[in-house]
Design a protein around this motif. Structure first.
Motif, PDB file in Angstrom:
ATOM      1  N   GLY A   1      -3.693   2.238  -3.050  1.00 37.32           N
ATOM      2  CA  GLY A   1      -2.588   2.350  -3.995  1.00 37.32           C
ATOM      3  C   GLY A   1      -2.736   1.327  -5.108  1.00 37.32           C
ATOM      4  O   GLY A   1      -3.374   0.288  -4.932  1.00 37.32           O
ATOM      5  N   THR A   2      -2.133   1.613  -6.252  1.00 30.94           N
ATOM      6  CA  THR A   2      -2.144   0.643  -7.340  1.00 30.94           C
ATOM      7  C   THR A   2      -1.125  -0.462  -7.075  1.00 30.94           C
ATOM      8  O   THR A   2      -1.218  -1.541  -7.645  1.00 30.94           O
ATOM      9  CB  THR A   2      -1.862   1.304  -8.707  1.00 30.94           C
ATOM     10  OG1 THR A   2      -0.645   2.050  -8.626  1.00 30.94           O
ATOM     11  CG2 THR A   2      -3.010   2.232  -9.100  1.00 30.94           C
ATOM     12  N   GLY A   3      -0.158  -0.184  -6.206  1.00 27.44           N
ATOM     13  CA  GLY A   3       0.835  -1.181  -5.816  1.00 27.44           C
ATOM     14  C   GLY A   3       0.686  -1.516  -4.345  1.00 27.44           C
ATOM     15  O   GLY A   3       0.135  -0.739  -3.572  1.00 27.44           O
ATOM     16  N   GLY A   4       1.183  -2.680  -3.962  1.00 24.68           N
ATOM     17  CA  GLY A   4       1.023  -3.115  -2.586  1.00 24.68           C
ATOM     18  C   GLY A   4       2.290  -3.097  -1.751  1.00 24.68           C
ATOM     19  O   GLY A   4       2.336  -3.712  -0.693  1.00 24.68           O
ATOM     20  N   TRP A   5       3.308  -2.355  -2.193  1.00 22.28           N
ATOM     21  CA  TRP A   5       4.609  -2.354  -1.512  1.00 22.28           C
ATOM     22  C   TRP A   5       4.524  -1.920  -0.059  1.00 22.28           C
ATOM     23  O   TRP A   5       5.304  -2.345   0.762  1.00 22.28           O
ATOM     24  CB  TRP A   5       5.600  -1.431  -2.221  1.00 22.28           C
ATOM     25  CG  TRP A   5       5.626  -1.612  -3.691  1.00 22.28           C
ATOM     26  CD1 TRP A   5       6.288  -2.592  -4.387  1.00 22.28           C
ATOM     27  CD2 TRP A   5       4.943  -0.814  -4.652  1.00 22.28           C
ATOM     28  NE1 TRP A   5       6.042  -2.441  -5.717  1.00 22.28           N
ATOM     29  CE2 TRP A   5       5.220  -1.348  -5.922  1.00 22.28           C
ATOM     30  CE3 TRP A   5       4.110   0.298  -4.569  1.00 22.28           C
ATOM     31  CZ2 TRP A   5       4.717  -0.814  -7.093  1.00 22.28           C
ATOM     32  CZ3 TRP A   5       3.600   0.828  -5.740  1.00 22.28           C
ATOM     33  CH2 TRP A   5       3.910   0.269  -6.981  1.00 22.28           C
ATOM     34  N   HIS A   6       3.617  -1.008   0.247  1.00 19.97           N
ATOM     35  CA  HIS A   6       3.554  -0.418   1.592  1.00 19.97           C
ATOM     36  C   HIS A   6       2.335  -0.881   2.382  1.00 19.97           C
ATOM     37  O   HIS A   6       2.016  -0.291   3.419  1.00 19.97           O
ATOM     38  CB  HIS A   6       3.540   1.109   1.488  1.00 19.97           C
ATOM     39  CG  HIS A   6       4.739   1.662   0.795  1.00 19.97           C
ATOM     40  ND1 HIS A   6       5.983   1.688   1.379  1.00 19.97           N
ATOM     41  CD2 HIS A   6       4.889   2.183  -0.458  1.00 19.97           C
ATOM     42  CE1 HIS A   6       6.844   2.223   0.517  1.00 19.97           C
ATOM     43  NE2 HIS A   6       6.213   2.518  -0.593  1.00 19.97           N
ATOM     44  N   GLU A   7       1.671  -1.921   1.922  1.00 19.31           N
ATOM     45  CA  GLU A   7       0.436  -2.377   2.554  1.00 19.31           C
ATOM     46  C   GLU A   7       0.610  -2.534   4.073  1.00 19.31           C
ATOM     47  O   GLU A   7       1.577  -3.124   4.545  1.00 19.31           O
ATOM     48  CB  GLU A   7      -0.010  -3.701   1.940  1.00 19.31           C
ATOM     49  CG  GLU A   7      -1.469  -3.920   2.062  1.00 19.31           C
ATOM     50  CD  GLU A   7      -2.059  -4.731   0.911  1.00 19.31           C
ATOM     51  OE1 GLU A   7      -3.269  -4.904   0.936  1.00 19.31           O
ATOM     52  OE2 GLU A   7      -1.320  -5.168   0.018  1.00 19.31           O
ATOM     53  N   GLY A   8      -0.325  -1.942   4.815  1.00 23.67           N
ATOM     54  CA  GLY A   8      -0.306  -2.008   6.269  1.00 23.67           C
ATOM     55  C   GLY A   8       0.525  -0.936   6.948  1.00 23.67           C
ATOM     56  O   GLY A   8       0.466  -0.773   8.163  1.00 23.67           O
ATOM     57  N   GLU A   9       1.300  -0.183   6.180  1.00 26.19           N
ATOM     58  CA  GLU A   9       2.149   0.869   6.749  1.00 26.19           C
ATOM     59  C   GLU A   9       1.375   2.176   6.888  1.00 26.19           C
ATOM     60  O   GLU A   9       0.444   2.442   6.135  1.00 26.19           O
ATOM     61  CB  GLU A   9       3.363   1.118   5.847  1.00 26.19           C
ATOM     62  CG  GLU A   9       4.302  -0.057   5.735  1.00 26.19           C
ATOM     63  CD  GLU A   9       5.459   0.216   4.776  1.00 26.19           C
ATOM     64  OE1 GLU A   9       5.684   1.400   4.402  1.00 26.19           O
ATOM     65  OE2 GLU A   9       6.139  -0.750   4.394  1.00 26.19           O
ATOM     66  N   PRO A  10       1.787   3.035   7.822  1.00 23.52           N
ATOM     67  CA  PRO A  10       1.181   4.372   7.913  1.00 23.52           C
ATOM     68  C   PRO A  10       1.646   5.228   6.729  1.00 23.52           C
ATOM     69  O   PRO A  10       2.602   4.867   6.033  1.00 23.52           O
ATOM     70  CB  PRO A  10       1.726   4.925   9.232  1.00 23.52           C
ATOM     71  CG  PRO A  10       2.996   4.181   9.468  1.00 23.52           C
ATOM     72  CD  PRO A  10       2.814   2.821   8.845  1.00 23.52           C
ATOM     73  N   PRO A  11       1.004   6.371   6.520  1.00 24.27           N
ATOM     74  CA  PRO A  11       1.473   7.276   5.474  1.00 24.27           C
ATOM     75  C   PRO A  11       2.922   7.697   5.719  1.00 24.27           C
ATOM     76  O   PRO A  11       3.434   7.619   6.846  1.00 24.27           O
ATOM     77  CB  PRO A  11       0.537   8.478   5.600  1.00 24.27           C
ATOM     78  CG  PRO A  11      -0.696   7.935   6.240  1.00 24.27           C
ATOM     79  CD  PRO A  11      -0.206   6.864   7.174  1.00 24.27           C
ATOM     80  N   ASP A  12       3.566   8.151   4.682  1.00 21.15           N
ATOM     81  CA  ASP A  12       4.917   8.686   4.764  1.00 21.15           C
ATOM     82  C   ASP A  12       4.958   9.747   5.874  1.00 21.15           C
ATOM     83  O   ASP A  12       4.029  10.552   6.004  1.00 21.15           O
ATOM     84  CB  ASP A  12       5.284   9.306   3.407  1.00 21.15           C
ATOM     85  CG  ASP A  12       6.710   9.795   3.339  1.00 21.15           C
ATOM     86  OD1 ASP A  12       7.000  10.853   3.945  1.00 21.15           O
ATOM     87  OD2 ASP A  12       7.535   9.140   2.677  1.00 21.15           O
ATOM     88  N   ARG A  13       6.020   9.756   6.650  1.00 20.97           N
ATOM     89  CA  ARG A  13       6.130  10.690   7.783  1.00 20.97           C
ATOM     90  C   ARG A  13       5.988  12.141   7.338  1.00 20.97           C
ATOM     91  O   ARG A  13       5.486  12.992   8.084  1.00 20.97           O
ATOM     92  CB  ARG A  13       7.438  10.475   8.532  1.00 20.97           C
ATOM     93  CG  ARG A  13       8.666  10.709   7.712  1.00 20.97           C
ATOM     94  CD  ARG A  13       9.975  10.504   8.471  1.00 20.97           C
ATOM     95  NE  ARG A  13      11.116  10.514   7.586  1.00 20.97           N
ATOM     96  CZ  ARG A  13      11.576  11.583   6.947  1.00 20.97           C
ATOM     97  NH1 ARG A  13      11.003  12.747   7.116  1.00 20.97           N
ATOM     98  NH2 ARG A  13      12.624  11.492   6.149  1.00 20.97           N
ATOM     99  N   ARG A  14       6.416  12.442   6.103  1.00 16.16           N
ATOM    100  CA  ARG A  14       6.303  13.814   5.598  1.00 16.16           C
ATOM    101  C   ARG A  14       4.853  14.168   5.269  1.00 16.16           C
ATOM    102  O   ARG A  14       4.444  15.312   5.437  1.00 16.16           O
ATOM    103  CB  ARG A  14       7.211  14.003   4.387  1.00 16.16           C
ATOM    104  CG  ARG A  14       8.696  13.809   4.770  1.00 16.16           C
ATOM    105  CD  ARG A  14       9.585  13.621   3.573  1.00 16.16           C
ATOM    106  NE  ARG A  14       9.243  12.375   2.891  1.00 16.16           N
ATOM    107  CZ  ARG A  14       9.785  11.977   1.743  1.00 16.16           C
ATOM    108  NH1 ARG A  14      10.679  12.729   1.132  1.00 16.16           N
ATOM    109  NH2 ARG A  14       9.430  10.829   1.194  1.00 16.16           N
ATOM    110  N   SER A  15       4.070  13.200   4.821  1.00  9.79           N
ATOM    111  CA  SER A  15       2.633  13.441   4.600  1.00  9.79           C
ATOM    112  C   SER A  15       1.940  13.664   5.937  1.00  9.79           C
ATOM    113  O   SER A  15       1.102  14.567   6.064  1.00  9.79           O
ATOM    114  CB  SER A  15       1.981  12.248   3.880  1.00  9.79           C
ATOM    115  OG  SER A  15       2.335  12.224   2.531  1.00  9.79           O
ATOM    116  N   ILE A  16       2.284  12.850   6.923  1.00 11.43           N
ATOM    117  CA  ILE A  16       1.706  13.009   8.257  1.00 11.43           C
ATOM    118  C   ILE A  16       2.036  14.393   8.806  1.00 11.43           C
ATOM    119  O   ILE A  16       1.159  15.091   9.327  1.00 11.43           O
ATOM    120  CB  ILE A  16       2.206  11.902   9.212  1.00 11.43           C
ATOM    121  CG1 ILE A  16       1.649  10.537   8.780  1.00 11.43           C
ATOM    122  CG2 ILE A  16       1.821  12.209  10.661  1.00 11.43           C
ATOM    123  CD1 ILE A  16       2.234   9.349   9.530  1.00 11.43           C
ATOM    124  N   ALA A  17       3.298  14.808   8.681  1.00  8.23           N
ATOM    125  CA  ALA A  17       3.726  16.114   9.210  1.00  8.23           C
ATOM    126  C   ALA A  17       3.040  17.263   8.479  1.00  8.23           C
ATOM    127  O   ALA A  17       2.611  18.241   9.109  1.00  8.23           O
ATOM    128  CB  ALA A  17       5.246  16.248   9.103  1.00  8.23           C
TER     129      ALA A  17
END
Length: 166
Positions: free
Chosen positions: A43-59
């Motif tokens: 990502g160009t931003g680091g807000w979610h660093e270390g988190e899994p993908p959004d649950r909707r992307s996973i689904a």
């Protein structure tokens, strides 16, 4: 075939770029070419660093037989511009953000130009519902399939359920 390295980039690395990474990894595996590709996302931003993908992307990925749940968001690093043959940004805002920090020799392209040949931005589905994630999946699948064909990998050699949107 020379090893090819591709990095997908979106803003937070939790919606579009993890889906693109999962789709391309899946297509490459189906074609029996896993050892010929390095595929990652950032990502160009680091807000979610270390988190899994959004649950909707996973689904969405899971509905199409692709597991992206083990991916973790990360921010793009300076070494990525040297380490990847191709950096594909999901939209023009991300292309601009990358251009500000990349060395001049970096190969940064808009996914819509390089993979879809339409020049379109891949819309960020984050603030929408499941239909937006399905639309993004469809565009990414089309682009990743086209990208592989451009690189000499025949889509006809791939099997599985990624060729349709359910």
């Amino acid at each position: 075939m020379k090893r090819i390295s591709i990095l997908f980039v979106c803003m937070g690395n939790i919606c579009r770029s993890p889906l693109a990474e999962g789709i391309l990894r899946h297509l490459v595996a189906e074609a029996g070419l896993t050892g010929q590709f390095t595929v990652d996302s950032a990502g160009t931003g680091g807000w979610h660093e270390g988190e899994p993908p959004d649950r909707r992307s996973i689904a969405t990925a899971q509905r199409h037989g692709i597991d992206i749940s083990a991916q973790r968001a990360r921010r793009i690093r300076p070494g990525d511009f040297r380490g990847f043959d191709l950096v594909l940004a999901m939209d023009r805002d991300n292309v601009a953000a990358l251009a500000e920090i990349a060395p001049p020799e970096a190969n940064i392209r808009l996914f819509g130009d390089a993979a879809l040949r339409t020049g379109e931005d891949i819309p960020d589905p984050y603030y929408g519902g499941p239909d937006g994630f399905e639309l993004v999946y469809t565009r990414l699948l089309t682009g990743c399939s086209s990208l592989l064909e451009t690189l000499g990998v025949e889509r006809a050699s791939c099997s599985g359920n990624t060729s349709s949107v359910r």
